[in-house]
Design a protein around this motif. Sequence first.
Motif, PDB file in Angstrom:
ATOM      1  N   ALA A  37      -0.970  18.195  -8.469  1.00 46.37           N
ATOM      2  CA  ALA A  37      -0.347  17.024  -9.069  1.00 46.37           C
ATOM      3  C   ALA A  37       0.671  16.454  -8.103  1.00 46.37           C
ATOM      4  CB  ALA A  37       0.330  17.416 -10.382  1.00 46.37           C
ATOM      5  N   GLY A  38       0.814  15.129  -8.105  1.00 44.20           N
ATOM      6  CA  GLY A  38       1.793  14.508  -7.223  1.00 44.20           C
ATOM      7  C   GLY A  38       1.561  13.022  -7.127  1.00 44.20           C
ATOM      8  N   SER A  39       2.331  12.347  -6.268  1.00 37.88           N
ATOM      9  CA  SER A  39       2.130  10.913  -6.074  1.00 37.88           C
ATOM     10  C   SER A  39       0.750  10.695  -5.476  1.00 37.88           C
ATOM     11  CB  SER A  39       3.191  10.355  -5.137  1.00 37.88           C
ATOM     12  OG  SER A  39       4.472  10.597  -5.668  1.00 37.88           O
ATOM     13  N   LEU A  40       0.212   9.479  -5.710  1.00 37.39           N
ATOM     14  CA  LEU A  40      -1.157   9.149  -5.306  1.00 37.39           C
ATOM     15  C   LEU A  40      -1.549   9.634  -3.922  1.00 37.39           C
ATOM     16  CD1 LEU A  40      -2.157   5.484  -6.174  1.00 37.39           C
ATOM     17  CD2 LEU A  40      -3.193   7.632  -6.942  1.00 37.39           C
ATOM     18  N   GLY A  41      -0.734   9.266  -2.940  1.00 35.50           N
ATOM     19  CA  GLY A  41      -1.152   9.523  -1.562  1.00 35.50           C
ATOM     20  C   GLY A  41      -0.475  10.710  -0.921  1.00 35.50           C
ATOM     21  N   GLU A  42       0.324  11.434  -1.681  1.00 33.74           N
ATOM     22  CA  GLU A  42       1.158  12.433  -1.039  1.00 33.74           C
ATOM     23  C   GLU A  42       0.655  13.865  -1.189  1.00 33.74           C
ATOM     24  OE1 GLU A  42       5.325   9.950  -1.258  1.00 33.74           O
ATOM     25  OE2 GLU A  42       5.045  11.637  -2.633  1.00 33.74           O
ATOM     26  N   THR A  43      -0.449  14.021  -1.919  1.00 35.88           N
ATOM     27  CA  THR A  43      -0.859  15.397  -2.198  1.00 35.88           C
ATOM     28  C   THR A  43      -1.661  16.026  -1.074  1.00 35.88           C
ATOM     29  OG1 THR A  43      -2.883  14.702  -3.307  1.00 35.88           O
ATOM     30  CG2 THR A  43      -0.919  14.932  -4.680  1.00 35.88           C
ATOM     31  N   SER A  44      -2.445  15.242  -0.352  1.00 33.99           N
ATOM     32  CA  SER A  44      -3.333  15.838   0.651  1.00 33.99           C
ATOM     33  C   SER A  44      -2.685  15.854   2.033  1.00 33.99           C
ATOM     34  CB  SER A  44      -4.659  15.067   0.708  1.00 33.99           C
ATOM     35  OG  SER A  44      -5.423  15.565   1.786  1.00 33.99           O
ATOM     36  N   ALA A  45      -2.230  17.038   2.431  1.00 28.06           N
ATOM     37  CA  ALA A  45      -1.623  17.188   3.755  1.00 28.06           C
ATOM     38  C   ALA A  45      -2.636  16.863   4.840  1.00 28.06           C
ATOM     39  CB  ALA A  45      -1.096  18.606   3.922  1.00 28.06           C
ATOM     40  N   PRO A  59       8.717  28.198   4.262  1.00 27.01           N
ATOM     41  CA  PRO A  59       8.716  26.928   5.002  1.00 27.01           C
ATOM     42  C   PRO A  59       7.410  26.144   4.860  1.00 27.01           C
ATOM     43  CG  PRO A  59       8.624  28.799   6.523  1.00 27.01           C
ATOM     44  CD  PRO A  59       8.860  29.363   5.153  1.00 27.01           C
ATOM     45  N   ILE A  60       6.281  26.843   4.818  1.00 23.30           N
ATOM     46  CA  ILE A  60       4.988  26.145   4.707  1.00 23.30           C
ATOM     47  C   ILE A  60       4.914  25.404   3.375  1.00 23.30           C
ATOM     48  CG2 ILE A  60       2.479  26.407   4.763  1.00 23.30           C
ATOM     49  CD1 ILE A  60       3.728  27.234   7.373  1.00 23.30           C
ATOM     50  N   PHE A  61       5.382  26.068   2.327  1.00 22.17           N
ATOM     51  CA  PHE A  61       5.394  25.430   1.010  1.00 22.17           C
ATOM     52  C   PHE A  61       6.226  24.156   1.056  1.00 22.17           C
ATOM     53  CE2 PHE A  61       7.707  24.852  -3.008  1.00 22.17           C
ATOM     54  CZ  PHE A  61       6.632  24.578  -3.843  1.00 22.17           C
ATOM     55  N   HIS A  62       7.395  24.231   1.669  1.00 20.86           N
ATOM     56  CA  HIS A  62       8.266  23.051   1.705  1.00 20.86           C
ATOM     57  C   HIS A  62       7.671  21.909   2.519  1.00 20.86           C
ATOM     58  CE1 HIS A  62      11.794  23.787  -0.680  1.00 20.86           C
ATOM     59  NE2 HIS A  62      11.756  25.064  -0.326  1.00 20.86           N
ATOM     60  N   LEU A  63       6.889  22.259   3.534  1.00 16.55           N
ATOM     61  CA  LEU A  63       6.242  21.200   4.319  1.00 16.55           C
ATOM     62  C   LEU A  63       5.150  20.512   3.517  1.00 16.55           C
ATOM     63  CD1 LEU A  63       5.673  22.655   7.915  1.00 16.55           C
ATOM     64  CD2 LEU A  63       7.388  21.001   7.159  1.00 16.55           C
ATOM     65  N   LEU A  64       4.384  21.309   2.758  1.00 18.12           N
ATOM     66  CA  LEU A  64       3.193  20.763   2.103  1.00 18.12           C
ATOM     67  C   LEU A  64       3.484  20.157   0.736  1.00 18.12           C
ATOM     68  CD1 LEU A  64       0.570  23.535   2.997  1.00 18.12           C
ATOM     69  CD2 LEU A  64       1.034  21.378   4.182  1.00 18.12           C
ATOM     70  N   ALA A  65       4.535  20.619   0.075  1.00 19.02           N
ATOM     71  CA  ALA A  65       4.797  20.151  -1.286  1.00 19.02           C
ATOM     72  C   ALA A  65       5.610  18.865  -1.269  1.00 19.02           C
ATOM     73  CB  ALA A  65       5.531  21.232  -2.069  1.00 19.02           C
ATOM     74  N   GLY A  66       5.370  18.049  -2.314  1.00 24.66           N
ATOM     75  CA  GLY A  66       6.163  16.825  -2.464  1.00 24.66           C
ATOM     76  C   GLY A  66       5.867  15.803  -1.377  1.00 24.66           C
ATOM     77  N   SER A  67       6.891  14.991  -1.059  1.00 22.05           N
ATOM     78  CA  SER A  67       6.676  13.840  -0.179  1.00 22.05           C
ATOM     79  C   SER A  67       7.026  14.102   1.271  1.00 22.05           C
ATOM     80  CB  SER A  67       7.539  12.676  -0.659  1.00 22.05           C
ATOM     81  OG  SER A  67       7.447  12.518  -2.040  1.00 22.05           O
ATOM     82  N   VAL A  68       7.342  15.354   1.643  1.00 19.02           N
ATOM     83  CA  VAL A  68       7.858  15.604   2.988  1.00 19.02           C
ATOM     84  C   VAL A  68       6.928  15.082   4.078  1.00 19.02           C
ATOM     85  CG1 VAL A  68       8.337  17.409   4.684  1.00 19.02           C
ATOM     86  CG2 VAL A  68       9.395  17.506   2.452  1.00 19.02           C
ATOM     87  N   LEU A  69       5.673  15.474   4.007  1.00 20.29           N
ATOM     88  CA  LEU A  69       4.749  15.111   5.077  1.00 20.29           C
ATOM     89  C   LEU A  69       4.497  13.598   5.087  1.00 20.29           C
ATOM     90  CD1 LEU A  69       3.562  16.886   7.176  1.00 20.29           C
ATOM     91  CD2 LEU A  69       1.507  17.148   5.793  1.00 20.29           C
ATOM     92  N   VAL A  79       0.839  -1.204   0.000  1.00 24.04           N
ATOM     93  CA  VAL A  79       0.000   0.000   0.000  1.00 24.04           C
ATOM     94  C   VAL A  79       0.875   1.255   0.000  1.00 24.04           C
ATOM     95  CG1 VAL A  79      -1.700   1.308   1.326  1.00 24.04           C
ATOM     96  CG2 VAL A  79      -1.942  -1.165   1.115  1.00 24.04           C
ATOM     97  N   LEU A  80       1.909   1.248   0.855  1.00 26.30           N
ATOM     98  CA  LEU A  80       2.778   2.428   0.933  1.00 26.30           C
ATOM     99  C   LEU A  80       3.443   2.720  -0.408  1.00 26.30           C
ATOM    100  CD1 LEU A  80       4.501   1.966   4.422  1.00 26.30           C
ATOM    101  CD2 LEU A  80       2.965   3.825   3.744  1.00 26.30           C
ATOM    102  N   LEU A  81       3.901   1.654  -1.083  1.00 27.36           N
ATOM    103  CA  LEU A  81       4.556   1.876  -2.384  1.00 27.36           C
ATOM    104  C   LEU A  81       3.574   2.502  -3.369  1.00 27.36           C
ATOM    105  CD1 LEU A  81       6.958   1.562  -4.324  1.00 27.36           C
ATOM    106  CD2 LEU A  81       6.034  -0.667  -4.958  1.00 27.36           C
ATOM    107  N   ALA A  82       2.363   1.942  -3.440  1.00 24.94           N
ATOM    108  CA  ALA A  82       1.368   2.476  -4.381  1.00 24.94           C
ATOM    109  C   ALA A  82       1.098   3.949  -4.117  1.00 24.94           C
ATOM    110  CB  ALA A  82       0.077   1.670  -4.278  1.00 24.94           C
ATOM    111  N   LEU A  83       1.083   4.312  -2.831  1.00 21.11           N
ATOM    112  CA  LEU A  83       0.736   5.693  -2.488  1.00 21.11           C
ATOM    113  C   LEU A  83       1.843   6.681  -2.836  1.00 21.11           C
ATOM    114  CD1 LEU A  83      -1.118   5.110   0.896  1.00 21.11           C
ATOM    115  CD2 LEU A  83      -2.130   5.741  -1.303  1.00 21.11           C
ATOM    116  N   CYS A  84       3.050   6.184  -3.144  1.00 14.91           N
ATOM    117  CA  CYS A  84       4.099   7.149  -3.467  1.00 14.91           C
ATOM    118  C   CYS A  84       4.572   7.047  -4.922  1.00 14.91           C
ATOM    119  CB  CYS A  84       5.240   7.096  -2.457  1.00 14.91           C
ATOM    120  SG  CYS A  84       6.134   5.564  -2.421  1.00 14.91           S
ATOM    121  N   VAL A  85       3.696   6.549  -5.807  1.00 13.60           N
ATOM    122  CA  VAL A  85       4.030   6.574  -7.245  1.00 13.60           C
ATOM    123  C   VAL A  85       3.028   7.485  -7.971  1.00 13.60           C
ATOM    124  CG1 VAL A  85       5.051   4.267  -7.203  1.00 13.60           C
ATOM    125  CG2 VAL A  85       2.625   4.532  -7.788  1.00 13.60           C
ATOM    126  N   PRO A  86       3.396   7.950  -9.177  1.00 13.93           N
ATOM    127  CA  PRO A  86       2.459   8.815  -9.915  1.00 13.93           C
ATOM    128  C   PRO A  86       1.198   8.045 -10.316  1.00 13.93           C
ATOM    129  CG  PRO A  86       4.666   8.919 -10.862  1.00 13.93           C
ATOM    130  CD  PRO A  86       4.672   7.799  -9.895  1.00 13.93           C
TER     131      PRO A  86
END
Lengths: 438, 306
Positions: free
Chosen positions: B174-182, B221-231, B84-91
């Motif tokens: 746009a982003g990986s499946l599970g990574e867009t919604s903080a 800093p807020i942008f860096h927290l919310l964008a990409g896979s950080v969270l 599940v984790l892998l699926a959530l971090c691919v496009p």
Amino acid sequence: MRRVKSSFGGFFPNDAKKRTAQTPIEILKAPETLVVSLSQHAGKQAKPVVAKGDEVLKGQLIAEADGAISAPIHSPVSGTIKAIEPRIHPSGDSIPAIVIENDGEEKWIELEQHLEPVQLDASTIREKIRDAGVVGMGGGGFPTALKLEPPEGITIDFLIINGCECEPYLTADDRIMIEYAKEIILGARLMAKASGARQIVFAIEDNKPEAINAIKAEAGALDVVVLPSKYPMGGERQLIQAITGREVPSGGLPYDAGVIVNNVGTAYAVAKAVRDGQPFISRVITVSGDPLVESKNFFAPIGTPFQYLIESAGGFKETPGKIVAGGPMMGSAQFDLDSSMGKTCTGLLALAKGESATPNVLPCIKCARCVDVCPANLLPLKLEAFGMNEMWNEAYDYGALDCIECGSCNYVCPSKRPLLQYIRFAKREIIAEQAKSS
Amino acid sequence: MEDMNLIVAPSPHLRDSDTTEKIMFSVLISLLPVIGASFYFFGWDAVRLILLSSATAIITEYAFQYIRKIPIQIGDGSALLTGVLLALCVPPSLPSWMVIIGSAFAIGIGKQVFGGLGHNPFNPALVGRAFLTASFAAAMTTWTAPFDAVTTATPLVLGAARSSLPDLFFGSVAGSLGETSALAILIGGIYLFYKGVLDHRITVGVLGTVVIMALLTGQDPIFHLLAGSVLFGAVFMATDMVTSPITKGGRWIFGMGIGLIIMLIRIWGSYPDGVTFAILLMNAVTPLLNRWTRPRIYGQGVKVSE
């Protein structure tokens, strides 16, 4: 009264004490036959001074201390010596025991009483404690008189009276504090005098409000400290750290931190020994668990067979999965009910079949809950791996010998790994290695 | 009395009711909001990728255990979690056969060759992701916009000035499946923290360092927290118990190290994100951190009175 926090991890066990916390201590009628083991204390077995066929009185010396670390044993009833033969000890070993047939007449020896016991001098108090066969009742069974005689040059700043009773299920200490606070305070004063301790501190966990009040009512100006009900709060080293901020040095004894710790039951036994002249022949034991018809606290004679204790609690209403002598965290599982209680027996527990089942063991997922709970700040998962791979040097380096064997790591492990078993294995091998090379 | 057949075992005789299976399933439960969000934003692609990746992970785990003649433990939930984790971090647009290869690689090479559960030095899902990124660079960096599957750029490529913070927070980017919604990730994280499965030292270490690094370099800093896979990385990947340190001090350093490497890669590196490699690099350092941060044992270094 003051409250202190504690720094170690530990865990809050679910409250199995409810079964007996409100149950007053019942004086148990002595059984027809008692089996009094010669090993009920730390150190050498006692040496019998009676022979088969002898008539004995209640409180009469039946075995004497053998060497410096040992303790005498007295007859818990009046009657006849039936045999001196090996019997199964609660530890599982076969150890000589004196079998006594109770004549039911409760004929005491002559007792030497002291109405003003605190007036006695230190060495007389110690002598009376020694002759009465008083040993640590919290589980260790170290002869109390020896503990009260610190080596030359050591000053005892604190005498801690341990009323924490952190093991789940057990309420023997709780009840004795509620019902015999006066004797416990007297015992504490006597022990302070005997050891030259500067200050007495009563340590009680906050899940025993009645006991706290009972002790406070009698304690006068003495210090009563309330601690969190966290396992293993009653561990000597953890208690010393929480109360004094001091640590017992690795490989050392509480003396080295200027502290002596004694259990509340021991304080009671000391008071009885010095004030009333009564030897240590009975103690409070919690008989508890779901498979039993009733769970109870008994004041039972030393040497009472486990079978008799179980019957006195109404017997079983369902077949138990496990019988444990002592607490559920550090006690020993029994093969059957043929053993009998000794001076250090805090409880006799019947665990239900479901609770007793051997769990399915999974690989360690390094969640480190064992690290979080360890009161000695060890890394139990590492020690387990070292023990499993017989890496003794690494186990020593990671502090295997500082493990107090409280079992907290096993308790919290989600993969149900036998961490403590491998740590014990490592400890034993390291100690054997040290003995060989010295 | 009839024979009681008592069980005789060494102490302790009590066990906590929590189990490794329960821990795995509580992480899966904590992923439900994220899975829900991925379905909301990317539709049936989310279902396709999650199902294929999970099924492949379980089958691969089963196959390895069968071949190694060891007890089949697919029921412990750990393989399913990796899938599940892998699926959530691919496009969302990743071809099916690629996610199957990635998932098989994650379990096979990322976990089982090291001995299975508990023995892998690297987070298996991230091993799978790194393998896919290295092998199929184009497919792994083709992003689609939510709802309409039009190819677009991710916020990290667009930059802070051209991204909307509410969209980043709710996940409509746009982003990986599970990574867009903080928001979904935070809900899952709070649940895990409440269940005692998530160690706050790691998560706070990662996020705190990202914020500090952003401030030091004059970025948002807020942008860096919310964008990409950080969270997602800080909550679900870096906190993987098997591959993170066992000491409290070690976990702080581990988290801060991840935050630092993420920002080094983002600001000066050639990848827009860098979370995968930051966590994998710190996974490699974990044994060393464990060694460096051993707690002082009770009573050691205390003077014995003469």
